[in-house]
Design a protein around this motif. Structure first.
Motif, PDB file in Angstrom:
ATOM      1  N   GLU A  31       0.828  -1.194   0.000  1.00 32.50           N
ATOM      2  CA  GLU A  31       0.000   0.000   0.000  1.00 32.50           C
ATOM      3  C   GLU A  31       0.866   1.250   0.000  1.00 32.50           C
ATOM      4  O   GLU A  31       1.899   1.313   0.669  1.00 32.50           O
ATOM      5  N   ALA A  32       0.443   2.240  -0.768  1.00 35.31           N
ATOM      6  CA  ALA A  32       1.138   3.525  -0.764  1.00 35.31           C
ATOM      7  C   ALA A  32       0.904   4.182   0.588  1.00 35.31           C
ATOM      8  O   ALA A  32      -0.235   4.479   0.969  1.00 35.31           O
ATOM      9  N   THR A  33       1.965   4.362   1.347  1.00 36.73           N
ATOM     10  CA  THR A  33       1.867   4.888   2.706  1.00 36.73           C
ATOM     11  C   THR A  33       2.405   6.309   2.759  1.00 36.73           C
ATOM     12  O   THR A  33       3.483   6.593   2.235  1.00 36.73           O
ATOM     13  N   ARG A  34       1.632   7.180   3.410  1.00 37.07           N
ATOM     14  CA  ARG A  34       2.141   8.515   3.702  1.00 37.07           C
ATOM     15  C   ARG A  34       2.278   8.611   5.207  1.00 37.07           C
ATOM     16  O   ARG A  34       1.302   8.517   5.946  1.00 37.07           O
ATOM     17  N   PHE A  35       3.505   8.766   5.666  1.00 39.79           N
ATOM     18  CA  PHE A  35       3.790   8.732   7.095  1.00 39.79           C
ATOM     19  C   PHE A  35       3.404  10.055   7.748  1.00 39.79           C
ATOM     20  O   PHE A  35       3.616  11.133   7.194  1.00 39.79           O
ATOM     21  N   ASP A  36       2.841   9.942   8.952  1.00 41.66           N
ATOM     22  CA  ASP A  36       2.418  11.129   9.690  1.00 41.66           C
ATOM     23  C   ASP A  36       3.589  11.746  10.436  1.00 41.66           C
ATOM     24  O   ASP A  36       4.524  11.047  10.866  1.00 41.66           O
ATOM     25  N   THR A  37       3.531  13.070  10.627  1.00 40.63           N
ATOM     26  CA  THR A  37       4.527  13.773  11.431  1.00 40.63           C
ATOM     27  C   THR A  37       4.055  13.804  12.878  1.00 40.63           C
ATOM     28  O   THR A  37       2.926  14.225  13.151  1.00 40.63           O
ATOM     29  N   PRO A  38       4.899  13.339  13.823  1.00 40.19           N
ATOM     30  CA  PRO A  38       4.460  13.323  15.220  1.00 40.19           C
ATOM     31  C   PRO A  38       4.344  14.744  15.770  1.00 40.19           C
ATOM     32  O   PRO A  38       4.997  15.673  15.279  1.00 40.19           O
ATOM     33  N   PRO A  39       3.516  14.936  16.793  1.00 42.12           N
ATOM     34  CA  PRO A  39       3.420  16.273  17.412  1.00 42.12           C
ATOM     35  C   PRO A  39       4.728  16.664  18.088  1.00 42.12           C
ATOM     36  O   PRO A  39       5.491  15.802  18.542  1.00 42.12           O
ATOM     37  N   ARG A  40       4.977  17.952  18.150  1.00 43.38           N
ATOM     38  CA  ARG A  40       6.194  18.445  18.804  1.00 43.38           C
ATOM     39  C   ARG A  40       5.986  18.497  20.309  1.00 43.38           C
ATOM     40  O   ARG A  40       5.096  19.186  20.808  1.00 43.38           O
ATOM     41  N   THR A  41       6.833  17.756  21.019  1.00 39.39           N
ATOM     42  CA  THR A  41       6.726  17.732  22.480  1.00 39.39           C
ATOM     43  C   THR A  41       8.001  18.241  23.150  1.00 39.39           C
ATOM     44  O   THR A  41       7.994  18.488  24.354  1.00 39.39           O
ATOM     45  N   ALA A  42       9.081  18.379  22.397  1.00 34.16           N
ATOM     46  CA  ALA A  42      10.356  18.824  22.975  1.00 34.16           C
ATOM     47  C   ALA A  42      10.365  20.338  23.147  1.00 34.16           C
ATOM     48  O   ALA A  42       9.559  21.067  22.551  1.00 34.16           O
ATOM     49  N   ASP A  43      11.284  20.811  23.968  1.00 28.79           N
ATOM     50  CA  ASP A  43      11.423  22.250  24.203  1.00 28.79           C
ATOM     51  C   ASP A  43      12.226  22.941  23.115  1.00 28.79           C
ATOM     52  O   ASP A  43      12.132  24.165  22.970  1.00 28.79           O
ATOM     53  N   ALA A  44      13.015  22.178  22.379  1.00 32.21           N
ATOM     54  CA  ALA A  44      13.872  22.774  21.344  1.00 32.21           C
ATOM     55  C   ALA A  44      14.004  21.803  20.189  1.00 32.21           C
ATOM     56  O   ALA A  44      13.812  20.582  20.353  1.00 32.21           O
ATOM     57  N   PRO A  45      14.319  22.286  18.994  1.00 32.24           N
ATOM     58  CA  PRO A  45      14.561  21.372  17.868  1.00 32.24           C
ATOM     59  C   PRO A  45      15.711  20.427  18.180  1.00 32.24           C
ATOM     60  O   PRO A  45      16.642  20.780  18.928  1.00 32.24           O
ATOM     61  N   ARG A  46      15.655  19.246  17.624  1.00 35.05           N
ATOM     62  CA  ARG A  46      16.775  18.316  17.783  1.00 35.05           C
ATOM     63  C   ARG A  46      18.024  18.884  17.120  1.00 35.05           C
ATOM     64  O   ARG A  46      19.110  18.824  17.681  1.00 35.05           O
ATOM     65  N   ILE A  47      17.872  19.392  15.882  1.00 35.26           N
ATOM     66  CA  ILE A  47      18.982  20.069  15.217  1.00 35.26           C
ATOM     67  C   ILE A  47      18.460  21.359  14.605  1.00 35.26           C
ATOM     68  O   ILE A  47      17.328  21.419  14.122  1.00 35.26           O
ATOM     69  N   GLU A  48      19.288  22.392  14.676  1.00 32.43           N
ATOM     70  CA  GLU A  48      18.903  23.690  14.140  1.00 32.43           C
ATOM     71  C   GLU A  48      20.099  24.331  13.430  1.00 32.43           C
ATOM     72  O   GLU A  48      21.204  24.376  13.986  1.00 32.43           O
ATOM     73  N   PHE A  49      19.876  24.765  12.208  1.00 32.06           N
ATOM     74  CA  PHE A  49      20.864  25.556  11.467  1.00 32.06           C
ATOM     75  C   PHE A  49      20.457  27.021  11.580  1.00 32.06           C
ATOM     76  O   PHE A  49      19.321  27.377  11.249  1.00 32.06           O
ATOM     77  N   ARG A  50      21.367  27.850  12.053  1.00 34.75           N
ATOM     78  CA  ARG A  50      21.092  29.276  12.171  1.00 34.75           C
ATOM     79  C   ARG A  50      22.058  30.067  11.296  1.00 34.75           C
ATOM     80  O   ARG A  50      23.261  30.133  11.582  1.00 34.75           O
ATOM     81  N   ASN A  51      21.534  30.596  10.204  1.00 35.21           N
ATOM     82  CA  ASN A  51      22.307  31.474   9.319  1.00 35.21           C
ATOM     83  C   ASN A  51      23.633  30.838   8.913  1.00 35.21           C
ATOM     84  O   ASN A  51      24.684  31.480   8.920  1.00 35.21           O
ATOM     85  N   VAL A  52      23.587  29.559   8.532  1.00 33.53           N
ATOM     86  CA  VAL A  52      24.802  28.822   8.170  1.00 33.53           C
ATOM     87  C   VAL A  52      25.192  29.152   6.732  1.00 33.53           C
ATOM     88  O   VAL A  52      24.370  29.053   5.813  1.00 33.53           O
ATOM     89  N   SER A  53      26.450  29.519   6.552  1.00 43.41           N
ATOM     90  CA  SER A  53      26.975  29.828   5.221  1.00 43.41           C
ATOM     91  C   SER A  53      28.330  29.173   5.039  1.00 43.41           C
ATOM     92  O   SER A  53      29.109  29.032   5.994  1.00 43.41           O
ATOM     93  N   VAL A  54      28.592  28.756   3.803  1.00 41.01           N
ATOM     94  CA  VAL A  54      29.909  28.268   3.386  1.00 41.01           C
ATOM     95  C   VAL A  54      30.263  29.032   2.121  1.00 41.01           C
ATOM     96  O   VAL A  54      29.485  28.996   1.156  1.00 41.01           O
ATOM     97  N   PRO A  55      31.388  29.732   2.099  1.00 41.80           N
ATOM     98  CA  PRO A  55      31.711  30.562   0.927  1.00 41.80           C
ATOM     99  C   PRO A  55      31.598  29.782  -0.379  1.00 41.80           C
ATOM    100  O   PRO A  55      32.198  28.721  -0.551  1.00 41.80           O
ATOM    101  N   GLY A  56      30.773  30.300  -1.290  1.00 44.45           N
ATOM    102  CA  GLY A  56      30.606  29.690  -2.603  1.00 44.45           C
ATOM    103  C   GLY A  56      29.726  28.463  -2.641  1.00 44.45           C
ATOM    104  O   GLY A  56      29.511  27.890  -3.719  1.00 44.45           O
ATOM    105  N   GLU A  57      29.184  28.018  -1.482  1.00 46.57           N
ATOM    106  CA  GLU A  57      28.418  26.776  -1.441  1.00 46.57           C
ATOM    107  C   GLU A  57      27.065  26.900  -0.745  1.00 46.57           C
ATOM    108  O   GLU A  57      26.060  26.394  -1.241  1.00 46.57           O
ATOM    109  N   LEU A  58      27.030  27.547   0.426  1.00 44.25           N
ATOM    110  CA  LEU A  58      25.786  27.733   1.171  1.00 44.25           C
ATOM    111  C   LEU A  58      25.618  29.198   1.528  1.00 44.25           C
ATOM    112  O   LEU A  58      26.606  29.882   1.852  1.00 44.25           O
ATOM    113  N   ASN A  59      24.369  29.648   1.514  1.00 45.54           N
ATOM    114  CA  ASN A  59      24.105  31.064   1.737  1.00 45.54           C
ATOM    115  C   ASN A  59      22.988  31.248   2.766  1.00 45.54           C
ATOM    116  O   ASN A  59      21.811  31.082   2.456  1.00 45.54           O
ATOM    117  N   ASP A  60      23.376  31.499   4.008  1.00 49.44           N
ATOM    118  CA  ASP A  60      22.435  31.910   5.061  1.00 49.44           C
ATOM    119  C   ASP A  60      21.309  30.889   5.250  1.00 49.44           C
ATOM    120  O   ASP A  60      20.127  31.224   5.176  1.00 49.44           O
TER     121      ASP A  60
END
Length: 505
Positions: free
Chosen positions: A247-276
């Motif tokens: 069966e074609a399954t579409r997985f559900d996103t669980p509710p957010r119960t944590a106080d903070a994201p597990r991982i967070e990128f904040r304004n990450v840049s790499v010259p010539g590769e990633l921009n903010d």
């Protein structure tokens, strides 16, 4: 005039055994001149074996092969090539240090028995065949400098230059972007217009339905279905390939119960590769990243995994800055990365499942100069069961496993590190439909039960839509959009990628 009713090649009752294993069991297959015929089946179904029978690499134990309606006798690679049969394997079988022109024309000069290579003539021949295919490639460039799609074009052009009547393409879209797949399909149809038949070997159902005229499905060494493509849909193909309904399954996103994201990128840049780049993933959440090659999606993964130490901005885990500047720092922080090419980047192929499994967490099992083999073996057995790996035991070489089981070993290895974040770059590339469903289910179970945050990078739009609560699109190293909830559909995501076409390599 070409006779389009007599098969170009016909196999009748082919059986092939390797020791006590029957790889092909009474298989019949015919390919008509100028037709696009798709051969489908899960890994281990017999697809590779039948290719090698057609190309003369393997001699069948029983059955008959006819070419143009006449018995071909015992085929070998020379006779097969002389009959106009060309195989383009997944590695393309090119000379990486030779130029495009040299790769295209070397076989032609060898067939002619030329003592001296006429380079000027070779360049003309190369230019003419590329023009015939409607593609442009630098004739003097070394093949190893070309992207995957470029190397594939060289292999196709070489087959055309060899007067191919049948070109067998073995999983030709595995490492291609959506735009590159569209170009390959255009070229394939152009080959057909010139009377060249194509046997397109794949397990991607939408490609089968879009491209082929006839479909043959193998399962466990037998032909289990065959007919015009109009007689099939995705459910019918899946049932034939696996023997069951998935069966074609579409997985559900669980509710957010944590106080903070597990991982967070904040304004990450790499010259010539990633921009903010700013992006958060919560415990239990699967977030997708889409964009063509050159969009920055892989660079984002490598930055999180400590392979872009010159980045600016912040990377946080559970609200605390970690900013990994090396792979070791990333692993110790709880970040794991499964690369797109498991064969060259993810596995030690000659080594056992056990050795591969503990490679990233070996420190857990080492005390001074000693390896605690009992603890390592137990941890490997636990992972073996957890990932539902189909193999006789963890002691067998990982090279003997199917693509789906190899991928489970790579994912399981990183879960053995106690990772909090799992980055998957092409999580089911080269994996058949049954294994793909199993891998998706495992990923979601781990995310749900252990609070794992998953970043899924994929060219497979249906995969992203089915598995991700959110998908961000990237272009030129920046996030250009985000789709989630009811707005996340295949059409909407495809439109977003087209509107933000990125840079193709």
């Amino acid at each position: 005039m070409t006779d389009t009713t007599t098969p170009l090649i016909e196999l009748r009752g082919i059986t092939k055994r390797f020791g006590g294993v029957t790889a092909l069991n009474d298989v019949s297959l015919s390919i008509l001149p100028g037709e696009i015929h798709c051969l489908a089946g899960e890994n281990g179904s017999g697809k590779s074996t039948i290719i090698k029978v057609i190309s003369g690499v393997y001699h069948p134990d029983a059955g008959e092969i006819l070419i143009d309606g006449k018995p071909a006798g015992t085929l070998d690679p020379v006779k097969s090539t002389a009959a106009g049969i060309q195989v383009i394997y997944q590695d393309f079988s090119l000379f990486p240090t030779l130029s495009v022109a040299e790769n295209l024309t070397l076989n032609s000069f060898l067939r002619e028995g030329a003592a001296i290579v006429d380079r000027a003539r070779g360049r003309r021949m190369a230019a003419e065949v590329l023009e015939r295919l409607g593609v442009t490639l630098p004739l003097d460039a070394a093949v190893e400098t070309l992207p995957t799609s470029g190397r594939q074009l060289v292999a196709i052009a070489r087959a055309v230059l060899a007067d191919a009547r049948l070109i067998i393409m073995d999983e030709p879209t595995t490492a291609l972007t959506g735009r590159e797949v569209e170009r390959l399909f255009r070229i394939t149809r152009d080959l057909q217009a010139h009377g060249i038949a194509v046997l397109f070997v794949s397990h991607k159902m939408r490609e089968m339905l879009d491209l082929s005229e006839r479909l043959t499905v193998f399962r466990n060494g037998r032909k289990v279905a065959e007919g015009p493509i109009a007689d099939f849909d995705e459910a019918a193909i899946t049932r034939a390939m696996t023997g069951r309904d998935l069966e074609a399954t579409r997985f559900d996103t669980p509710p957010r119960t944590a106080d903070a994201p597990r991982i967070e990128f904040r304004n990450v840049s790499v010259p010539g590769e990633l921009n903010d780049i700013s992006l958060s993933i919560w415990p239990g959440e699967v977030v997708g990243v889409s964009g063509l090659i050159g969009s920055g999606r892989t660079e984002l993964a490598l930055t999180a995994f400590g392979m872009k130490p010159g980045f600016s901005g912040q990377i946080l885990l559970d609200g605390q800055p970690v900013n990994p500047r090396s792979v070791d720092q990333a692993i110790r922080a709880g970040i794991a990365y499964v690369p797109e090419d498991r064969l060259s980047e993810g596995l030690f192929l000659p080594r056992s499942i056990s050795d591969n499994s503990i490679a990233a967490s070996i420190g857990r099992f080492v005390s001074g100069p000693w390896l605690d083999r009992r603890a390592a073996a137990q941890a490997t057995r636990d992972m073996f069961d957890r990932m539902a790996i189909a193999a006789p035991s963890p002691a067998v070489p990982v090279a003997t496993l199917s693509g789906g089981n190899q991928q489970r070993v790579v994912i399981g290895r990183w879960l053995m590190t106690g990772a909090k974040v799992l980055i998957l770059n092409g999580p089911t590339v080269g994996v058949d439909v049954g294994s793909k469903a199993t891998i998706h289910a495992i990923i979601h179970r781990m995310a749900r039960e252990e609070g794992l945050a998953v970043l899924m990078i994929s060219d497979d739009v249906p995969e992203l839509v089915a598995n991700c609560g959110r998908v961000v699109t990237m272009q030129h190293g920046a996030i250009t959009g985000e789709l989630q909830g009811a707005a996340l559909t295949e059409d909407a995501l495809n439109d977003s990628i087209r509107l933000n076409p990125g840079v193709t390599a």
